[in-house]
Design an enzyme around this catalytic site. Structure first.
Site: not given
Ligand code: GLN
Length: 481
Positions: A174, A75, A150
Site C-alpha cells: 500500500s 494517511k 491503499s
Molecule cells: N492491496 C493489498 C490489500 O488489499 C495491500 C493493502 C495494504 O498494503 N494495506 O490488502
C-alpha cells in the site's frame, strides 16, 4: 518560484538560508490544493487553521527539529490527537482520537506541520483507493485512472505537489504500489523498524508505516525521524537507527543485485517489463553485478497473504461495534445495535474480508487455511534469506501494470488481489522495499522499480535507489495538472 513544487530537503535548505518562510510554503501548498484537489481528491480533511497556528508556534520555539516548518500530509489511518481519523470508513465517522500516534509524535518533535489527512481504501484494504467509504482519488497523471492503493491519497497528493511529502502504511504493497502508479518514491521499512502505535490495525503482523516522497533523499530524511524502538509497540525492534542519509551518494560498484526469475511472468505488461530491464541495465552500468536469483514460493504469496491478512483483519476489526468509536446505529437491543452498526458502517470489501478471515480462523478450517498459510509464509521468508546469501538487494517491478482505469477491477476482487503479486511477499518476509519511478508507458503513465533489501538494511536499499535516481531524470517529471 512555485514553492509547492519543492521536495522536503530543498525546502529545508531554503528555509535555513532564510530565503523563504514556512508561511510562504503553507500559502503555496494550500492554494495549490485549492487549484487541483477538486480533480485529484487526495485529501479527506484539511487542517488549515491548525497548520497556521502551528507555524506561528514554531516561530517562537528555540528548538529546531529535523523537519522544522515542513508541511506533510498523513494517511487517515494514523491517529492524530484531536483530529478526526476515519480510515475512510463510515464506521469511524466522528471518531476523534484522544492520543497521538508515535510516528506523528516524532514528526511533531521535529517541527513538522500537519497539512491534512489523505484518502485510502477503507481500513487500507485495497489497491486502488476505490474502496474508500467516501470518494475515489484520481491519478494526477490521468484523472480517469486510479492512483493505486491503499495509500492512494498520500501518493496522489505528493505527485500533484499538494504537499512536500507524506506518510502511508503498507500491509501488502500500500505504499509502494500507489507510489509506482503516481511516479513518486514509496518506502516500506523492515517490519519492526517503525512503531505502529496509533496506526489503526489492519493486519498487525504485516502493517508498517513509511514515507511517500518526491525523491529518495526525502525518503531517507523522513525515515530518520520516524524510525526507532517504541515501548508502546512490542513489535518495534530495539536496534540502532543509522543516519539513513549518510550512505546516499556512495557508489554501488561491486554490489550484487538479484533479479528473481519468478517475477518476469505472464501478466507482466511488456512496457513495464521493458522499463525494469532498462533500469537493470543502468544499475549494471553503475558497476553493480546482476545475478539471477530464485524465490521459488512466489506463486503462493497472494493466496497466503489473503488468508493471513483477512484473518488478522477479522480479529482487529471486531472492536468496531458502535460502543467505543465513531458511528452507532439504532437497534432494538445491544446485539441488534452491534449488527446494525457493522452492517451500515462497513463497506463491501471490508465485510468480504471479515467473512473470509473468520472462515479461515474457524475451528474446522484453521489447520487447512490459517496454519497452512503460516507455513507458506515461513517458506517465503526462507526464499528471501537464501537469495540474500548471494546478493545485496533484489530488484523487481513494483506492480505488473501501470495505473488501471477507475472501475476496471473494482467488481472483480481476484483481479484486484492479483495486482499485489510483486509487493506482498516483501510484507510476508518482513524485509524493507522501496519503489521509485523508472520510466513511463507510451500512454505517459509512470512505472515503478522495486528495490528489496535484507532485514534492517534500509541503507543499502536507499543507496541503490539513490544511485539509480541520480543517473536518471524520471523523478523530475511532473504531471501536467
Ligand atoms: N492491496 C493489498 C490489500 O488489499 C495491500 C493493502 C495494504 O498494503 N494495506 O490488502
Amino acid at each position: 518560484m512555485e514553492l509547492f513544487r519543492l521536495g522536503i530537503s530543498e525546502a529545508l535548505d531554503l528555509l535555513d538560508k532564510g530565503e523563504i518562510s514556512s508561511r510562504d510554503i503553507l500559502d503555496s501548498l494550500y492554494s495549490r490544493i485549492e487549484a487541483v484537489d477538486d480533480r485529484v481528491r487526495a485529501f479527506i480533511s484539511l487542517t488549515r487553521d491548525r497548520a497556521y497556528d502551528r507555524m506561528e508556534d514554531l516561530k517562537g520555539s528555540e528548538k529546531r527539529g529535523l523537519l522544522s516548518g515542513i508541511p506533510l500530509a498523513i494517511k487517515d489511518n494514523l491517529c492524530i490527537k484531536g483530529i478526526e481519523t476515519t480510515c475512510a470508513s463510515k464506521i469511524l465517522k466522528g471518531f476523534i482520537p484522544p492520543y497521538e500516534s508515535s510516528v506523528t509524535e516524532r514528526l511533531l518533535q521535529n517541527g513538522y506541520i500537519l497539512l491534512g489527512k489523505t484518502n485510502l481504501d477503507e481500513f487500507a484494504m485495497g489497491s486502488s483507493t476505490e474502496n474508500s467509504g467516501y470518494f475515489v482519488t484520481h491519478n494526477p497523471w490521468d484523472l480517469d485512472r486510479v492512483p493505486g492503493g491503499s495509500s492512494g491519497g498520500s501518493a496522489a497528493a505528493v505527485a500533484a505537489d499538494e504537499c512536500l511529502g507524506a506518510l502511508g502504511s503498507d500491509t501488502g504493497g500500500s505504499i509502494r504500489q500507489p507510489a509506482a502508479f503516481c511516479g513518486v518514491v514509496g518506502f516500506k521499512p523492515t517490519y519492526g523498524r517503525v512503531s505502529r502505535y496509533g496506526l489503526v490495525a489492519f493486519a498487525s503482523s504485516l502493517d508498517q508505516i513509511g514515507p511517500i516522497t518526491k525523491n529518495v533523499k526525502d525518503s531517507a530524511l523522513l525515515l530518520n525521524v520516524i524510525s526507532g524502538h517504541d515501548p508502546r509497540d512490542s513489535t518495534s525492534v530495539p536496534v540502532e537507527v543509522p543516519d539513513f542519509t549518510a550512505g546516499l551518494g556512495r557508489e554501488i560498484r561491486g554490489l550484487k543485485v538479484g533479479v528473481p526469475k519468478e517475477y518476469f511472468i505472464e501478466g507482466l505488461d511488456p512496457e513495464v517489463e521493458q522499463g525494469i530491464k532498462t533500469a537493470i541495465g543502468v544499475l549494471e552500468r553503475l558497476g553493480a553485478e546482476i545475478v539471477e536469483v530464485s524465490l521459488p514460493h512466489t506463486g503462493y504469496a497472494v493466496a497466503a497473504y489473503y488468508i493471513l491478512a483477512t484473518s488478522e483483519a477479522s480479529s482487529n476489526l471486531a472492536r468496531f461495534d458502535g460502543v467505543k468509536y465513531g458511528f452507532r446505529a439504532d437497534g432494538k437491543d445491544l446485539i441488534d445495535m452491534y449488527m446494525e452498526t457493522r452492517a451500515q458502517g462497513f463497506g463491501p470489501e471490508v465485510k468480504r474480508r471479515i467473512m473470509l478471515g473468520t472462515y479461515a480462523l474457524s475451528a474446522g478450517y484453521y489447520d487447512a487455511y490459517y496454519k497452512k498459510a503460516q507455513q507458506v509464509r515461513t517458506l517465503i521468508k526462507t526464499d528471501f534469506e537464501e537469495a540474500f546469501k548471494e546478493v545485496d538487494v533484489i530488484v523487481t517491478p513494483t506492480s505488473p501494470t501501470a495505473a488501471f482505469k477507475i472501475g476496471d477491477k473494482v467488481s472483480d476482487p481476484l483481479q484486484m488481489y492479483l495486482s499485489d503479486i510483486f509487493t506482498i511477499s516483501v510484507n510476508l518476509a518482513g524485509v524493507p522495499a522501496l519503489s521509485s519511478p523508472c520510466g513511463y508507458t507510451s500512454e505517459g503513465l509512470p512505472v515503478g522499480l522495486q528495490v528489496i533489501g535484507k532485514h534492517f538494511d534500509e541503507e543499502t536499499v536507499l543507496r541503490v535507489s539513490y544511485a539509480y535516481e541520480q543517473s536518471t531524470d524520471w523523478h523530475k517529471k511532473r504531471p501536467g495538472l
